[in-house]
Write an enzyme that holds these catalytic residues in place. Structure first.
Site, mmCIF file in Angstrom:
data_model
loop_
_atom_site.group_PDB
_atom_site.id
_atom_site.type_symbol
_atom_site.label_atom_id
_atom_site.label_comp_id
_atom_site.label_asym_id
_atom_site.label_seq_id
_atom_site.Cartn_x
_atom_site.Cartn_y
_atom_site.Cartn_z
ATOM 1 N N ARG A 1 52.701 63.086 20.028
ATOM 2 C CA ARG A 1 53.911 62.341 19.667
ATOM 3 C C ARG A 1 54.829 62.094 20.872
ATOM 4 O O ARG A 1 55.451 61.052 21.004
ATOM 5 C CB ARG A 1 54.670 63.153 18.601
ATOM 6 C CG ARG A 1 56.111 62.728 18.326
ATOM 7 C CD ARG A 1 56.687 63.632 17.239
ATOM 8 N NE ARG A 1 58.135 63.528 17.100
ATOM 9 C CZ ARG A 1 58.746 62.781 16.190
ATOM 10 N NH1 ARG A 1 58.054 62.040 15.351
ATOM 11 N NH2 ARG A 1 60.064 62.767 16.105
ATOM 12 N N GLU B 1 51.982 56.729 16.700
ATOM 13 C CA GLU B 1 52.326 55.728 15.682
ATOM 14 C C GLU B 1 51.793 54.369 16.105
ATOM 15 O O GLU B 1 52.535 53.447 16.441
ATOM 16 C CB GLU B 1 53.856 55.744 15.475
ATOM 17 C CG GLU B 1 54.329 57.103 14.965
ATOM 18 C CD GLU B 1 55.838 57.336 15.072
ATOM 19 O OE1 GLU B 1 56.578 56.381 15.370
ATOM 20 O OE2 GLU B 1 56.267 58.490 14.860
ATOM 21 N N HIS C 1 58.736 52.344 14.351
ATOM 22 C CA HIS C 1 58.072 53.640 14.218
ATOM 23 C C HIS C 1 57.138 53.559 13.013
ATOM 24 O O HIS C 1 57.036 52.538 12.361
ATOM 25 C CB HIS C 1 59.112 54.747 13.985
ATOM 26 C CG HIS C 1 59.912 55.090 15.196
ATOM 27 N ND1 HIS C 1 59.731 56.258 15.891
ATOM 28 C CD2 HIS C 1 60.902 54.432 15.848
ATOM 29 C CE1 HIS C 1 60.569 56.299 16.917
ATOM 30 N NE2 HIS C 1 61.296 55.201 16.916
HETATM 31 O O1 0X9 Z 1 62.266 61.212 13.587
HETATM 32 C C1 0X9 Z 1 62.231 60.118 14.150
HETATM 33 O O2 0X9 Z 1 62.410 59.988 15.357
HETATM 34 C C2 0X9 Z 1 61.943 58.850 13.318
HETATM 35 N N1 0X9 Z 1 60.900 59.137 12.375
HETATM 36 S S1 0X9 Z 1 59.365 59.386 12.895
HETATM 37 O O3 0X9 Z 1 58.570 59.797 11.759
HETATM 38 N N2 0X9 Z 1 58.771 58.015 13.407
HETATM 39 O O4 0X9 Z 1 59.370 60.332 13.966
HETATM 40 C C3 0X9 Z 1 63.186 58.433 12.591
HETATM 41 C C4 0X9 Z 1 64.347 58.115 13.478
HETATM 42 C C5 0X9 Z 1 65.527 57.576 12.726
HETATM 43 N N3 0X9 Z 1 66.679 57.391 13.572
HETATM 44 C C6 0X9 Z 1 67.502 58.394 13.909
HETATM 45 N N4 0X9 Z 1 67.410 59.581 13.381
HETATM 46 N N5 0X9 Z 1 68.424 58.131 14.800
HETATM 47 ZN ZN ZN Z 2 58.388 57.674 15.352
#
Ligand code: 0X9
Ligand code: ZN
Length: 447
Positions: A234, A182, A302
């Site tokens: 990732r 990202e 993110h």
């Molecule tokens: O999945 C994630 O970690 C985040 N989205 S991403 O597409 N950047 O991977 C969102 C995280 C949101 N926060 C929590 N779920 N605590």
């Molecule tokens: Zn992320």
């Protein structure tokens, strides 16, 4: 520092958090090629079993979920040419229609780095622009650089403190680069660093109210790997899990760790790790946050989707008692962000807007560290380019995000001042105390 190309901005950040350039100079791994890979977008998956059937593709060679399969949502799947027919056949069997939204991502990869390379390789650029954060610290007495820990591969994790005047002001914490691919996240955190130190009135005024702590890249190893090995990486790069490398650092924090939306499979992109804070990167950052009790606002960057996420993300219907107050402040930031270039964000919890996912840093900041205002921003875009955002969007993204942050910080300053003027022992003081206390019930993970 602020250039317009990914190499310029991003490598500056990379070098700023790296103790030494890790290549011997004459050896560079051959990056994984994404030539011929296409991005498929399914129609919204109308039943739970459809989402589950697609999820079996998770971790398979040549397949990357850019948006995980979830009921009532469309899923974005990056597919190698070798897997394309297989996936299309599976979708047809399931009765799920799809569009090919990017024919060949190699064109976008080229666009990502389209300007100003000037004949330099990324490595040369990196060497040349080494130590942005350290240079900033050496040039501006208000900036200090601290190494808060080492990554699995031994790189420094850098924390920049920007503070004008003595004493301990209330503080704002910003981090980026939790997820390696990202790229707009570390670039935006770095952009904010440069804005805060540009001596313009807006920045000076922010610095008169708050100290800022910025970790532009948490996942330094993974980030580097997206430059040298695999653009779509990732996770972290820890090697203690047998045949597959890495842990999802945003499933590794010790608040409702290993619950919904995370995986026990080390090969999954959402692997939560063998234990909470198994990763030196999350542990170092958590310790650095806990050591600074004056942090009033936690922001983690993110991408992508343009979402302003409010805790909690670990499960549905788990809003904190002060959820409305968190939304109120976020709304101020979101409005200022959108007013800059018209970029629209949606505001709400991750389970409502995205999916439930436990073990995230935002939840931990609120639930365990007791930071009242904690948010996760999913920056640009909404999927046209996804992670491969063209470099000409770096600066506009930085601008709008800085404006959002500035407006929110101003409003927070007002809010904190109001609280200070309330009579001691008054009803609000007690209420705030309760709202700020870490929520009970879940296991406490030692830092
Ligand atoms: O999945 C994630 O970690 C985040 N989205 S991403 O597409 N950047 O991977 C969102 C995280 C949101 N926060 C929590 N779920 N605590
Ligand atoms: Zn992320």
């Amino acid at each position: 520092m602020m250039g317009m190309t990914w190499i310029f901005v991003v490598v500056g950040v990379l070098a700023s958090t790296t103790s030494a350039v890790p290549y011997p100079g004459d050896f560079l791994p051959t990056p994984k090629s994404y030539s011929g890979y296409s991005l498929l977008r399914t129609e919204p998956l109308l039943r739970e079993d459809l989402a589950r059937s697609l999820l079996i593709l998770d971790g398979m060679r040549g397949i990357h979920f850019w948006k995980y399969p979830l009921v009532n949502r469309s899923s974005d799947i990056l597919t190698s040419p070798a897997q394309l027919e297989h996936i299309q056949a599976l979708l047809a069997t399931l009765g799920v229609s799809h569009d090919v939204i990017i024919d060949d991502v190699k064109d976008l990869l080229a666009k990502e780095n389209d300007v100003g390379v000037n004949g330099y390789s990324a490595l040369e650029e990196e060497l040349e622009r080494a130590n942005y954060a350290k240079t900033l610290a050496s040039q501006d007495s208000r900036v200090t650089y601290e190494n808060i820990g080492s990554s699995s591969e031994g790189k420094e994790i850098g924390l920049v403190k920007i503070s004008s005047g003595g004493g301990n002001k209330p503080a704002i914490w910003i981090d980026g680069g939790m997820h390696a691919r990202e790229w707009i996240s570390p670039a935006t955190a770095t952009y904010i660093m440069s804005k805060l130190t540009n001596k313009e009135p807006a920045s000076e005024s922010l610095l008169s109210s708050f100290d800022f702590y910025i970790v532009p890249i948490i996942n330094v190893d993974g980030y580097e790997w997206t430059h040298t090995g695999d653009r779509m990486w990732r996770k972290t790069r820890s090697r203690n899990n047998g045949r597959c490398i890495g842990v999802d650092p945003n499933r590794n924090w010790g608040f409702h760790w290993a619950e919904q939306g995370s995986s026990t499979d080390p090969c999954s992109d959402i692997y939560h790790g063998p234990r909470a804070f198994s990763e030196p990167e999350t542990l170092s950052v958590a310790r650095a946050i806990k050591a600074r009790p004056n942090i009033k606002l936690y922001l983690t960057f993110h991408s992508y989707s343009q979402l302003w996420l409010v805790p909690y993300g670990y499960a549905r219907n788990t809003r904190p008692v002060d959820y409305n107050e968190l939304v109120r402040l976020a709304q101020v930031g979101k409005n200022a962000l959108s007013a800059t270039y018209g970029t629209s964000y949606r505001l709400g919890t991750a389970p409502d807007l995205l999916y439930p996912a436990a073990g995230g840093s935002d939840d931990w900041a609120k639930g365990s560290a007791g930071i009242k205002y904690a948010y996760c921003l999913e920056l640009r875009d909404t999927g046209r380019y996804g992670f491969l955002l063209p470099s000409n969007q770096i600066v506009p993204t930085g601008e709008e995000t800085f404006n959002g942050l500035a407006a929110m910080a101003k409003e927070l300053h007002r809010t904190l001042k109001k609280q200070q003027t309330r009579p001691v022992g008054g009803p609000y003081v007690n209420a705030d105390k309760e709202l700020n206390s870490p929520s009970g019930g879940e296991a406490e993970y030692k830092l």
